[in-house]
Scaffold this motif. Sequence first.
Motif, PDB file in Angstrom:
ATOM      1  N   ILE A 189       4.524  -2.396  11.675  1.00 32.41           N
ATOM      2  CA  ILE A 189       5.075  -1.088  11.289  1.00 32.41           C
ATOM      3  C   ILE A 189       4.152  -0.412  10.283  1.00 32.41           C
ATOM      4  N   VAL A 190       3.635  -1.165   9.320  1.00 31.94           N
ATOM      5  CA  VAL A 190       2.700  -0.600   8.345  1.00 31.94           C
ATOM      6  C   VAL A 190       1.443  -0.091   9.051  1.00 31.94           C
ATOM      7  N   LYS A 191       0.926  -0.876   9.982  1.00 29.68           N
ATOM      8  CA  LYS A 191      -0.277  -0.472  10.717  1.00 29.68           C
ATOM      9  C   LYS A 191      -0.028   0.815  11.500  1.00 29.68           C
ATOM     10  N   ARG A 192       1.111   0.894  12.180  1.00 31.24           N
ATOM     11  CA  ARG A 192       1.443   2.095  12.941  1.00 31.24           C
ATOM     12  C   ARG A 192       1.564   3.303  12.013  1.00 31.24           C
ATOM     13  N   LEU A 193       2.204   3.109  10.873  1.00 25.41           N
ATOM     14  CA  LEU A 193       2.369   4.187   9.908  1.00 25.41           C
ATOM     15  C   LEU A 193       1.008   4.691   9.418  1.00 25.41           C
ATOM     16  N   LEU A 194       0.097   3.789   9.131  1.00 21.04           N
ATOM     17  CA  LEU A 194      -1.230   4.187   8.665  1.00 21.04           C
ATOM     18  C   LEU A 194      -2.051   4.849   9.774  1.00 21.04           C
ATOM     19  N   GLN A 195      -1.852   4.407  11.018  1.00 16.70           N
ATOM     20  CA  GLN A 195      -2.528   5.059  12.146  1.00 16.70           C
ATOM     21  C   GLN A 195      -2.071   6.509  12.269  1.00 16.70           C
ATOM     22  N   VAL A 196      -0.786   6.738  12.125  1.00 15.30           N
ATOM     23  CA  VAL A 196      -0.254   8.101  12.192  1.00 15.30           C
ATOM     24  C   VAL A 196      -0.762   8.912  11.007  1.00 15.30           C
ATOM     25  N   ALA A 239       0.001  11.722   4.651  1.00 10.07           N
ATOM     26  CA  ALA A 239      -0.930  10.615   4.444  1.00 10.07           C
ATOM     27  C   ALA A 239      -0.753  10.018   3.051  1.00 10.07           C
ATOM     28  N   CYS A 240      -0.619  10.862   2.051  1.00  7.35           N
ATOM     29  CA  CYS A 240      -0.401  10.374   0.679  1.00  7.35           C
ATOM     30  C   CYS A 240       0.927   9.633   0.563  1.00  7.35           C
ATOM     31  N   GLY A 241       1.964  10.186   1.149  1.00 11.00           N
ATOM     32  CA  GLY A 241       3.266   9.515   1.127  1.00 11.00           C
ATOM     33  C   GLY A 241       3.216   8.164   1.819  1.00 11.00           C
ATOM     34  N   SER A 242       2.510   8.092   2.931  1.00 12.00           N
ATOM     35  CA  SER A 242       2.370   6.825   3.662  1.00 12.00           C
ATOM     36  C   SER A 242       1.618   5.802   2.831  1.00 12.00           C
ATOM     37  N   LEU A 243       0.545   6.234   2.207  1.00  5.72           N
ATOM     38  CA  LEU A 243      -0.238   5.325   1.366  1.00  5.72           C
ATOM     39  C   LEU A 243       0.570   4.836   0.168  1.00  5.72           C
ATOM     40  N   MET A 244       1.354   5.742  -0.415  1.00  5.67           N
ATOM     41  CA  MET A 244       2.185   5.340  -1.557  1.00  5.67           C
ATOM     42  C   MET A 244       3.260   4.337  -1.122  1.00  5.67           C
ATOM     43  N   ALA A 245       3.884   4.588   0.025  1.00  5.39           N
ATOM     44  CA  ALA A 245       4.928   3.678   0.515  1.00  5.39           C
ATOM     45  C   ALA A 245       4.343   2.305   0.840  1.00  5.39           C
ATOM     46  N   THR A 246       3.193   2.275   1.516  1.00  4.82           N
ATOM     47  CA  THR A 246       2.590   0.977   1.858  1.00  4.82           C
ATOM     48  C   THR A 246       2.084   0.265   0.606  1.00  4.82           C
ATOM     49  N   SER A 247       1.539   1.017  -0.338  1.00  3.36           N
ATOM     50  CA  SER A 247       1.072   0.413  -1.580  1.00  3.36           C
ATOM     51  C   SER A 247       2.224  -0.229  -2.339  1.00  3.36           C
ATOM     52  N   GLU A 248       3.338   0.476  -2.427  1.00  5.85           N
ATOM     53  CA  GLU A 248       4.514  -0.064  -3.111  1.00  5.85           C
ATOM     54  C   GLU A 248       5.060  -1.285  -2.375  1.00  5.85           C
ATOM     55  N   PHE A 249       5.058  -1.240  -1.052  1.00  4.05           N
ATOM     56  CA  PHE A 249       5.515  -2.378  -0.254  1.00  4.05           C
ATOM     57  C   PHE A 249       4.647  -3.608  -0.530  1.00  4.05           C
ATOM     58  N   PHE A 250       3.321  -3.430  -0.537  1.00  2.00           N
ATOM     59  CA  PHE A 250       2.432  -4.553  -0.794  1.00  2.00           C
ATOM     60  C   PHE A 250       2.519  -5.043  -2.238  1.00  2.00           C
ATOM     61  N   ARG A 251       2.869  -4.145  -3.160  1.00  2.00           N
ATOM     62  CA  ARG A 251       3.058  -4.574  -4.550  1.00  2.00           C
ATOM     63  C   ARG A 251       4.292  -5.462  -4.656  1.00  2.00           C
TER      64      ARG A 251
END
Length: 168
Positions: free
Chosen positions: A134-141, A150-162
């Motif tokens: 799901i993270v990969k698909r989100l970043l592809q989009v 793009a910024c919102g996606s990066l922030m969400a994935t960054s927070e998830f990985f944190r």
Amino acid sequence: SERESMVEKIAPALFTTAHSPNLAASIQALTLIFQLHSSKKSSPITDRYYRALYEVCNHPQVPKAAHAAPFLSLVFKSLKADNNNNNDNNKSGDIKKHKKQQHDDDDDDDDDDDDDDKKDKSKSNERIARSLAIVKRLLQVAMHAPATFACGSLMATSEFFRIRPAHW
């Protein structure tokens, strides 16, 4: 209970709506499914839900400003909830290891606990793979989306990985 039977009756209609071409309706249906399943501790969020969420990630209207915030919020909550199940499996694995130590002290030879630990680890790896897909698909989009999405996606994935560094 009565509530669970009601959820079972409306779930097919909600999933049909989640797969509809109307993105707003899809997000609302997925949000409702998520809330119904996450409010019940006995019923984890299903693979069917995550497949629908993965499919909606690729909807052409997702990066539009009106849909971006609720969608990213739903994705983030869903990823966190998926990984909370991993913690439950790890706790049960710790209990099994403790029981195994007690059995080893008694010189009982039982390989069933090892099989259960392998099954728990396999389930955990499946959840990690699902979350990462799901993270990969989100970043592809996000690569082809406006800067705000793009910024919102990066922030969400960054927070998830944190929150879940094991996925990194």
